[in-house]
Scaffold this motif. Structure first.
Motif, PDB file in Angstrom:
ATOM      1  N   CYS A 191      35.131  10.646  -0.487  1.00  0.00           N
ATOM      2  CA  CYS A 191      34.134  11.677  -0.192  1.00  0.00           C
ATOM      3  C   CYS A 191      32.931  11.054   0.520  1.00  0.00           C
ATOM      4  O   CYS A 191      32.663   9.854   0.416  1.00  0.00           O
ATOM      5  CB  CYS A 191      33.702  12.412  -1.459  1.00  0.00           C
ATOM      6  N   GLY A 192      32.215  11.885   1.244  1.00  0.00           N
ATOM      7  CA  GLY A 192      31.057  11.417   1.992  1.00  0.00           C
ATOM      8  C   GLY A 192      29.974  10.813   1.117  1.00  0.00           C
ATOM      9  O   GLY A 192      29.306   9.858   1.509  1.00  0.00           O
ATOM     10  N   GLU A 193      29.790  11.335  -0.089  1.00  0.00           N
ATOM     11  CA  GLU A 193      28.758  10.807  -0.978  1.00  0.00           C
ATOM     12  C   GLU A 193      29.113   9.404  -1.466  1.00  0.00           C
ATOM     13  O   GLU A 193      28.248   8.524  -1.512  1.00  0.00           O
ATOM     14  CB  GLU A 193      28.538  11.751  -2.152  1.00  0.00           C
ATOM     15  N   CYS A 194      30.380   9.163  -1.804  1.00  0.00           N
ATOM     16  CA  CYS A 194      30.793   7.812  -2.218  1.00  0.00           C
ATOM     17  C   CYS A 194      30.712   6.840  -1.048  1.00  0.00           C
ATOM     18  O   CYS A 194      30.361   5.676  -1.227  1.00  0.00           O
ATOM     19  CB  CYS A 194      32.203   7.820  -2.807  1.00  0.00           C
ATOM     20  N   ARG A 195      31.025   7.328   0.153  1.00  0.00           N
ATOM     21  CA  ARG A 195      30.891   6.452   1.322  1.00  0.00           C
ATOM     22  C   ARG A 195      29.435   6.048   1.510  1.00  0.00           C
ATOM     23  O   ARG A 195      29.125   4.888   1.767  1.00  0.00           O
ATOM     24  CB  ARG A 195      31.426   7.138   2.576  1.00  0.00           C
ATOM     25  N   LYS A 196      28.516   6.994   1.371  1.00  0.00           N
ATOM     26  CA  LYS A 196      27.090   6.687   1.520  1.00  0.00           C
ATOM     27  C   LYS A 196      26.615   5.714   0.437  1.00  0.00           C
ATOM     28  O   LYS A 196      25.888   4.764   0.718  1.00  0.00           O
ATOM     29  CB  LYS A 196      26.236   7.956   1.454  1.00  0.00           C
ATOM     30  N   PHE A 197      27.017   5.962  -0.809  1.00  0.00           N
ATOM     31  CA  PHE A 197      26.563   5.126  -1.925  1.00  0.00           C
ATOM     32  C   PHE A 197      27.140   3.714  -1.846  1.00  0.00           C
ATOM     33  O   PHE A 197      26.469   2.745  -2.166  1.00  0.00           O
ATOM     34  CB  PHE A 197      26.903   5.792  -3.254  1.00  0.00           C
ATOM     35  N   SER A 198      28.393   3.602  -1.393  1.00  0.00           N
ATOM     36  CA  SER A 198      29.031   2.284  -1.329  1.00  0.00           C
ATOM     37  C   SER A 198      28.761   1.563  -0.013  1.00  0.00           C
ATOM     38  O   SER A 198      28.862   0.341   0.063  1.00  0.00           O
ATOM     39  CB  SER A 198      30.550   2.412  -1.522  1.00  0.00           C
TER      40      SER A 198
END
Length: 134
Positions: free
Chosen positions: A29-36
């Motif tokens: 997901c886009g949020e996990c990509r941003k956080f990682s």
């Protein structure tokens, strides 16, 4: 039971947890990509009360992503540590912070419908457009 250790990039935060995850998977997901900061996040889920903060509790900062989910990271080096669900207390530990190899491996891919367009999944683990069926 074998215990695992985890730490942030600068070493300010150290965690201890059992080598027994309820699941391990890769979230696209886009949020996990941003956080990682990567194409996807490899995570292992377990009950939050099983994770011991050995060092650096005061170095852990949290971002309240939603009413249900907070994201934890080192306030010094920025390492993504885990996300935590308010209702269940479940932690999704970012597997990249582990200092040893766990006995399990990620076994699925979720939110592949929103994965990074340049990323090609190269294993035979099950893939789900969003979440796996209940």
């Amino acid at each position: 039971m074998k215990m695992l250790h985890a730490s942030c990039l600068c070493g300010a935060v150290s965690l201890r947890l059992p080598d027994s995850f309820d699941y391990m998977g890769n979230c696209h997901c886009g949020e996990c990509r941003k956080f990682s900061g990567s194409d996807y996040a490899s995570v292992g889920g377990l009950d939050g009360d099983k994770v011991e903060i050995v060092k650096g509790g005061d170095a852990i900062a949290r971002f309240q992503k939603s009413a249900e989910t907070s994201l934890a990271f080192c306030r010094h080096c920025g390492s993504s540590l885990f996300s935590q669900k308010r209702s269940s207390g479940k932690i999704n530990l970012r597997l990249g912070v582990l200092d040893e190899t766990p006995s399990q491996q990620p076994g699925f891919h979720i939110f592949v419908g929103s994965k990074a367009p340049w990323h090609r999944i190269g294993d035979d683990c099950p893939q789900f457009e969003t979440r796996p069926p209940a």
